[in-house]
Motif scaffolding. Structure first.
Motif, PDB file in Angstrom:
ATOM      1  N   LEU A 139     -18.555 -24.322  35.311  1.00 46.43           N
ATOM      2  CA  LEU A 139     -19.006 -23.937  33.976  1.00 46.43           C
ATOM      3  C   LEU A 139     -18.430 -24.887  32.925  1.00 46.43           C
ATOM      4  CD1 LEU A 139     -20.609 -21.602  32.501  1.00 46.43           C
ATOM      5  CD2 LEU A 139     -18.358 -20.674  31.950  1.00 46.43           C
ATOM      6  N   ASP A 140     -17.152 -25.165  33.031  1.00 46.34           N
ATOM      7  CA  ASP A 140     -16.514 -26.075  32.075  1.00 46.34           C
ATOM      8  C   ASP A 140     -17.174 -27.454  32.093  1.00 46.34           C
ATOM      9  OD1 ASP A 140     -14.750 -24.106  31.325  1.00 46.34           O
ATOM     10  OD2 ASP A 140     -13.083 -24.837  32.559  1.00 46.34           O
ATOM     11  N   ARG A 141     -17.465 -27.952  33.276  1.00 53.34           N
ATOM     12  CA  ARG A 141     -18.102 -29.274  33.398  1.00 53.34           C
ATOM     13  C   ARG A 141     -19.500 -29.267  32.788  1.00 53.34           C
ATOM     14  NH1 ARG A 141     -17.987 -30.248  39.599  1.00 53.34           N
ATOM     15  NH2 ARG A 141     -19.174 -32.131  39.065  1.00 53.34           N
ATOM     16  N   MET A 142     -20.227 -28.165  32.994  1.00 54.52           N
ATOM     17  CA  MET A 142     -21.572 -28.063  32.437  1.00 54.52           C
ATOM     18  C   MET A 142     -21.546 -28.058  30.914  1.00 54.52           C
ATOM     19  SD  MET A 142     -22.976 -25.126  35.015  1.00 54.52           S
ATOM     20  CE  MET A 142     -23.198 -25.428  36.772  1.00 54.52           C
ATOM     21  N   PHE A 143     -20.603 -27.321  30.342  1.00 47.08           N
ATOM     22  CA  PHE A 143     -20.545 -27.179  28.893  1.00 47.08           C
ATOM     23  C   PHE A 143     -20.282 -28.511  28.185  1.00 47.08           C
ATOM     24  CE2 PHE A 143     -19.249 -22.387  28.679  1.00 47.08           C
ATOM     25  CZ  PHE A 143     -20.558 -22.038  28.919  1.00 47.08           C
ATOM     26  N   VAL A 144     -19.502 -29.379  28.796  1.00 47.36           N
ATOM     27  CA  VAL A 144     -19.116 -30.624  28.118  1.00 47.36           C
ATOM     28  C   VAL A 144     -19.793 -31.849  28.733  1.00 47.36           C
ATOM     29  CG1 VAL A 144     -16.901 -29.647  27.411  1.00 47.36           C
ATOM     30  CG2 VAL A 144     -17.043 -30.951  29.551  1.00 47.36           C
ATOM     31  N   ALA A 145     -20.847 -31.632  29.500  1.00 50.74           N
ATOM     32  CA  ALA A 145     -21.467 -32.735  30.244  1.00 50.74           C
ATOM     33  C   ALA A 145     -22.015 -33.842  29.347  1.00 50.74           C
ATOM     34  CB  ALA A 145     -22.580 -32.199  31.144  1.00 50.74           C
ATOM     35  N   ASP A 146     -22.381 -33.493  28.110  1.00 51.65           N
ATOM     36  CA  ASP A 146     -22.918 -34.527  27.213  1.00 51.65           C
ATOM     37  C   ASP A 146     -21.819 -35.207  26.405  1.00 51.65           C
ATOM     38  OD1 ASP A 146     -22.240 -32.564  25.352  1.00 51.65           O
ATOM     39  OD2 ASP A 146     -23.975 -33.003  24.071  1.00 51.65           O
ATOM     40  N   GLY A 147     -20.571 -34.946  26.772  1.00 52.30           N
ATOM     41  CA  GLY A 147     -19.466 -35.529  26.027  1.00 52.30           C
ATOM     42  C   GLY A 147     -19.325 -34.961  24.632  1.00 52.30           C
ATOM     43  N   GLY A 148     -19.864 -33.761  24.414  1.00 50.30           N
ATOM     44  CA  GLY A 148     -19.788 -33.121  23.100  1.00 50.30           C
ATOM     45  C   GLY A 148     -20.719 -33.734  22.069  1.00 50.30           C
ATOM     46  N   LYS A 149     -21.679 -34.557  22.516  1.00 52.49           N
ATOM     47  CA  LYS A 149     -22.530 -35.292  21.578  1.00 52.49           C
ATOM     48  C   LYS A 149     -23.413 -34.384  20.726  1.00 52.49           C
ATOM     49  CE  LYS A 149     -23.005 -39.898  23.626  1.00 52.49           C
ATOM     50  NZ  LYS A 149     -23.967 -40.886  24.189  1.00 52.49           N
ATOM     51  N   ALA A 150     -23.979 -33.337  21.327  1.00 51.52           N
ATOM     52  CA  ALA A 150     -24.881 -32.461  20.570  1.00 51.52           C
ATOM     53  C   ALA A 150     -24.140 -31.798  19.412  1.00 51.52           C
ATOM     54  CB  ALA A 150     -25.491 -31.403  21.499  1.00 51.52           C
ATOM     55  N   ILE A 151     -22.928 -31.331  19.683  1.00 50.33           N
ATOM     56  CA  ILE A 151     -22.128 -30.686  18.647  1.00 50.33           C
ATOM     57  C   ILE A 151     -21.631 -31.716  17.634  1.00 50.33           C
ATOM     58  CG2 ILE A 151     -19.962 -29.436  18.225  1.00 50.33           C
ATOM     59  CD1 ILE A 151     -20.471 -28.015  20.939  1.00 50.33           C
ATOM     60  N   ARG A 152     -21.157 -32.860  18.129  1.00 50.33           N
ATOM     61  CA  ARG A 152     -20.672 -33.913  17.228  1.00 50.33           C
ATOM     62  C   ARG A 152     -21.768 -34.363  16.260  1.00 50.33           C
ATOM     63  NH1 ARG A 152     -18.843 -36.758  20.770  1.00 50.33           N
ATOM     64  NH2 ARG A 152     -16.623 -36.276  20.578  1.00 50.33           N
ATOM     65  N   LYS A 153     -22.982 -34.478  16.738  1.00 48.12           N
ATOM     66  CA  LYS A 153     -24.103 -34.912  15.901  1.00 48.12           C
ATOM     67  C   LYS A 153     -24.282 -33.979  14.714  1.00 48.12           C
ATOM     68  CE  LYS A 153     -29.168 -35.229  16.029  1.00 48.12           C
ATOM     69  NZ  LYS A 153     -30.375 -35.012  16.874  1.00 48.12           N
ATOM     70  N   GLU A 154     -24.228 -32.675  14.969  1.00 45.32           N
ATOM     71  CA  GLU A 154     -24.424 -31.714  13.873  1.00 45.32           C
ATOM     72  C   GLU A 154     -23.246 -31.715  12.909  1.00 45.32           C
ATOM     73  OE1 GLU A 154     -27.187 -30.373  13.187  1.00 45.32           O
ATOM     74  OE2 GLU A 154     -28.128 -31.053  15.041  1.00 45.32           O
ATOM     75  N   LEU A 155     -22.049 -31.861  13.426  1.00 40.09           N
ATOM     76  CA  LEU A 155     -20.882 -31.916  12.547  1.00 40.09           C
ATOM     77  C   LEU A 155     -20.923 -33.150  11.654  1.00 40.09           C
ATOM     78  CD1 LEU A 155     -18.036 -30.847  15.031  1.00 40.09           C
ATOM     79  CD2 LEU A 155     -19.206 -29.409  13.342  1.00 40.09           C
ATOM     80  N   GLU A 156     -21.299 -34.284  12.229  1.00 41.17           N
ATOM     81  CA  GLU A 156     -21.313 -35.530  11.470  1.00 41.17           C
ATOM     82  C   GLU A 156     -22.398 -35.546  10.398  1.00 41.17           C
ATOM     83  OE1 GLU A 156     -21.599 -38.568  14.443  1.00 41.17           O
ATOM     84  OE2 GLU A 156     -19.429 -38.565  14.840  1.00 41.17           O
ATOM     85  N   ARG A 157     -23.475 -34.798  10.612  1.00 40.64           N
ATOM     86  CA  ARG A 157     -24.555 -34.759   9.620  1.00 40.64           C
ATOM     87  C   ARG A 157     -24.071 -34.237   8.272  1.00 40.64           C
ATOM     88  NH1 ARG A 157     -29.210 -31.245  11.587  1.00 40.64           N
ATOM     89  NH2 ARG A 157     -29.954 -31.715   9.484  1.00 40.64           N
ATOM     90  N   SER A 158     -23.091 -33.330   8.299  1.00 36.33           N
ATOM     91  CA  SER A 158     -22.606 -32.741   7.050  1.00 36.33           C
ATOM     92  C   SER A 158     -21.181 -33.157   6.697  1.00 36.33           C
ATOM     93  CB  SER A 158     -22.650 -31.209   7.150  1.00 36.33           C
ATOM     94  OG  SER A 158     -21.707 -30.757   8.114  1.00 36.33           O
ATOM     95  N   GLY A 159     -20.492 -33.778   7.667  1.00 35.42           N
ATOM     96  CA  GLY A 159     -19.080 -34.086   7.450  1.00 35.42           C
ATOM     97  C   GLY A 159     -18.163 -32.924   7.769  1.00 35.42           C
TER      98      GLY A 159
END
Length: 532
Positions: free
Chosen positions: A363-383
Motif C-alpha cells: 500500500l505504501d509503495r502504491m501511494f507514493v509510486a509517482d514520487g508525489g508528483k500529483a500532490i506536488r503539482k497542486e501545491l506548486e500551483r498556489s505556493g
C-alpha cells in the motif's frame, strides 16, 4: 496576485458567510472551547425547536416513510438538517461547501411533485444526504484540501450524485477532508482541522472525517464518504458509527475528484456512513438497485443478493497486525466480542498477522509510486506548503513503468496468497480492530495498517460500534514489561492517553472476501444481536 494564505482565508470566509444569520449560533449560547463533548448542544441549548430535534434525531429509515406519505414535508426536513449542519460546522469545522438554498429549492419541488401526483420520486424521496468534498456538484468547489482547486467550480456532477438525486435525495452540504484525502485525520491548509463532536480534543478521523463529525452530531441522517486506505472505516471508528468499505465496482466512482488522479494500483471506493446498520443496508440496496453499471463503465452488473448464513459462523480473530498492538480499550472490546460470540456457539479461530506487513508495504509503495508528483503539482500551483503529515509524498521517488508493473505483479501474488490462506482456513470472516485506537488526540493518528491491507486485497469490510466504551479505570496503558513489536508500536503505546479518550465508543472491523458486501452486512447483523 494573492498568496495561498489569502486565497484560503477568503474561501473560509465565503463558507462562513454562506450560513444564514438565523442559523448562526447566538454568542451567549455558543459552548466555550473548554467544552469537549458538543453532541448534547442541540437539546441543551434550547436553540432548536422540538420539531427540529425530532426530525434530526431520526434515522433515515424513520424519515423516509413519512416523507413518502407526505406526513413530513421535504422542505421541513431539509431546513432542520441545514440548521443542524450549520451548528455542527460552527462547533467542529466539518463542512467544506454549503448549498442550503439549492437544497431547499429541491425539497420544495419534491413536495410539489408528491402533492401533484401522489407518488414519491424514488426510494430516497425528500431525504437530505451529505456528501464528502470530492463528489462533484455543479457550481461548487471540490478542493480536496488543495488551495489550487479553490474557485474551480464543477461543471458536471458525479455519477453517484446523479443516481442519488434520481432516487429523490436532496443535497445541502459537502464535508471536509485532509489534503489530497491522504491523511488519516481531516486537516488541510484551506479549511483547517475537523474535530470530533464527542470530544473536540480528539480526531474525527480521515479522510471522511467531515462526514463522520457531521453524522455523529446528527447534522445529516446519513452521508457518503470514500476509502482508499481506510478513509471510511477510520472516521467511522473514531466516532462510533457504521460504514461499509465495498469492493471496487459495487458502487459508482466515476466523475469524482481524486487527490492522486490516475492512480489505480489500489482503487478508491465510496460507501455509506450511517448511525444504524439498517440504514446502511437500505442505502446499499438503493444504489445497487439503480443499476449503476449502466452509468459507470467500471461498475459490475451484480444486483444486491439475498444471503443465507450458516447457523454458526467460523470467525478468525486477528488480535494485532504485527506492526502495532491495539491500545488497551480496543483489545478489551475485541476480547469481549470474542467471548460473547463463542458463548453463542460460533466457531472462533486465530488469524495470523503473518501477511499484514507485506500488504501494508504494498500500500505504501502504491501511494507514493509517482514520487508525489500529483500532490506536488497542486501545491506548486498556489505556493501552498507541504503539510508535515505528507512527508512521505514529499520525499518519494517515482517508479518507472517496469517497476510499476512489478508492483502490480507483487499485488496479485499477495492477493492470491491471502485468498489461499482464507480458503484453507474455511472461515466466513476476519474480526479485528479497525484502528489501534478508539479515537486519538488530534495530530496523533499514526497507523492505517488495519484498514489499508484490505484495500490492497479489495475485500468487503464493515466498521461497526462494538457497544463498548473506553473506561480509563480499566483500560490502563501497557506496563514497562511490554515489549513493543516495532518503533511504531512503541510510539502508539507511549502516546496512549486513557484520560483523553475516556467514554469514547470503540469500533471493530469485520472483513469478508471480495464482493461479499451482502454477507458482511448479514454477519454484522448476527454479531450485533450477539453483542447487545
Amino acid at each position: 496576485m494573492a498568496n495561498w494564505e489569502e486565497i484560503a482565508a477568503k474561501k473560509r470566509q465565503t463558507l462562513k458567510d454562506s450560513i444564514p444569520p438565523e442559523w448562526v449560533i447566538p454568542e451567549d449560547l455558543l459552548p466555550p472551547d473548554s467544552v469537549d463533548d458538543v453532541t448534547g448542544f442541540p437539546e441543551a441549548s434550547g436553540w432548536f425547536t422540538p420539531e427540529e430535534l425530532a426530525i434530526t434525531n431520526s434515522n433515515a429509515l424513520e424519515l423516509l416513510p413519512k416523507l413518502a406519505s407526505g406526513e413530513l414535508k421535504s422542505e421541513t426536513v431539509t431546513r432542520a438538517f441545514c440548521k443542524r449542519a450549520a451548528a455542527a460546522h460552527q462547533l467542529t469545522n466539518c463542512l467544506s461547501e454549503t448549498c442550503f438554498a439549492r437544497g431547499l429549492e429541491t425539497a420544495k419541488k419534491l413536495d410539489e411533485h408528491l402533492a401533484r401526483t401522489g407518488k414519491p420520486v424514488g426510494p430516497l424521496h425528500g431525504l437530505p444526504i451529505s456528501l464528502k468534498d470530492n463528489f462533484h456538484l455543479v457550481g461548487l468547489d471540490s478542493t480536496v484540501g488543495f488551495v489550487s482547486h479553490i474557485g474551480d467550480a464543477a461543471t458536471y456532477e458525479s455519477v453517484l450524485a446523479d443516481l442519488l438525486r434520481e432516487a429523490g435525495a436532496v443535497f445541502y452540504v459537502k464535508t471536509n477532508v485532509p489534503t489530497a484525502m491522504m491523511i488519516a485525520e481531516s486537516v488541510n491548509n484551506v479549511f483547517g482541522r475537523t474535530v470530533n463532536p464527542l470530544n473536540r480534543k480528539v480526531t474525527s478521523g480521515g479522510s471522511s472525517g467531515g462526514e463522520s463529525a457531521l453524522i455523529t452530531f446528527r447534522g445529516s441522517p446519513w452521508g457518503v464518504g470514500t476509502d482508499i486506505g481506510g478513509s471510511l472505516r477510520i472516521p467511522a471508528a473514531c466516532t462510533g458509527i457504521f460504514t461499509l468499505r465495498p469492493s471496487f465496482g459495487r458502487f459508482p466512482t466515476l466523475r469524482c475528484r481524486s487527490g492522486m488522479p490516475g492512480q489505480e494500483a489500489v482503487q478508491s471506493v465510496n460507501g455509506p456512513m450511517t448511525r444504524t446498520l439498517d440504514d446502511l443496508e437500505f442505502y446499499c440496496k438503493t444504489v445497487v438497485g439503480a443499476e449503476p453499471w449502466l452509468a459507470d463503465p467500471r461498475c459490475l452488473p451484480v444486483p444486491w443478493r439475498d444471503v443465507e448464513l450458516p447457523k454458526t459462523l467460523k470467525i478468525a480473530v486477528m488480535w494485532d497486525d504485527g506492526m502495532a498492538l491495539p491500545t488497551p480499550p480496543v483489545t478489551r472490546a475485541l476480547k469481549e466480542a470474542v467471548e460473547k460470540l463463542r458463548a453463542a456457539g460460533h466457531e472462533i479461530t486465530v488469524w495470523s498477522s503473518e501477511d499484514q506487513q507485506t500488504g501494508a508495504r504494498l500500500l505504501d509503495r502504491m501511494f507514493v509510486a509517482d514520487g508525489g508528483k500529483a500532490i506536488r503539482k497542486e501545491l506548486e500551483r498556489s505556493g501552498e506548503p507541504w503539510r508535515t503529515e505528507m512527508g512521505a509524498y514529499e520525499v518519494a521517488e517515482e517508479l518507472g513503468t517496469s517497476e510499476m508493473w512489478q508492483l502490480h505483479l507483487d499485488r496479485v501474488e499477495f492477493q492470491k496468497r491471502y485468498l489461499d490462506r482464507w480458503n484453507k482456513a474455511g472461515i466466513d470472516a476476519i474480526l479485528c480492530p479497525t484502528t489501534p485506537y478508539s479515537s486519538v488526540e488530534n495530530g496523533k493518528f499514526r497507523h492505517v495498517g488495519y484498514t489499508g491491507v484490505y484495500n490492497v486485497l479489495d475485500y468487503s469490510c464493515i466498521s461497526f460500534p462494538s457497544g463498548v466504551l473506553v473506561d480509563k479505570s480499566i483500560d490502563k496503558p501497557t506496563g514497562d514489561s511490554y515489549k513493543p513489536m516495532t518503533d511504531l508500536d512503541r510510539t502508539i503505546q507511549a502516546e496512549y492517553n486513557p484520560d483523553a479518550v475516556h467514554g469514547m465508543p470503540i469500533n471493530l472491523q469485520l472483513v469478508g472476501r471480495r464482493l461479499e458486501e451482502e454477507k458482511v452486512v448479514a454477519m454484522v447483523k448476527t454479531m450485533l444481536d450477539t453483542l447487545s
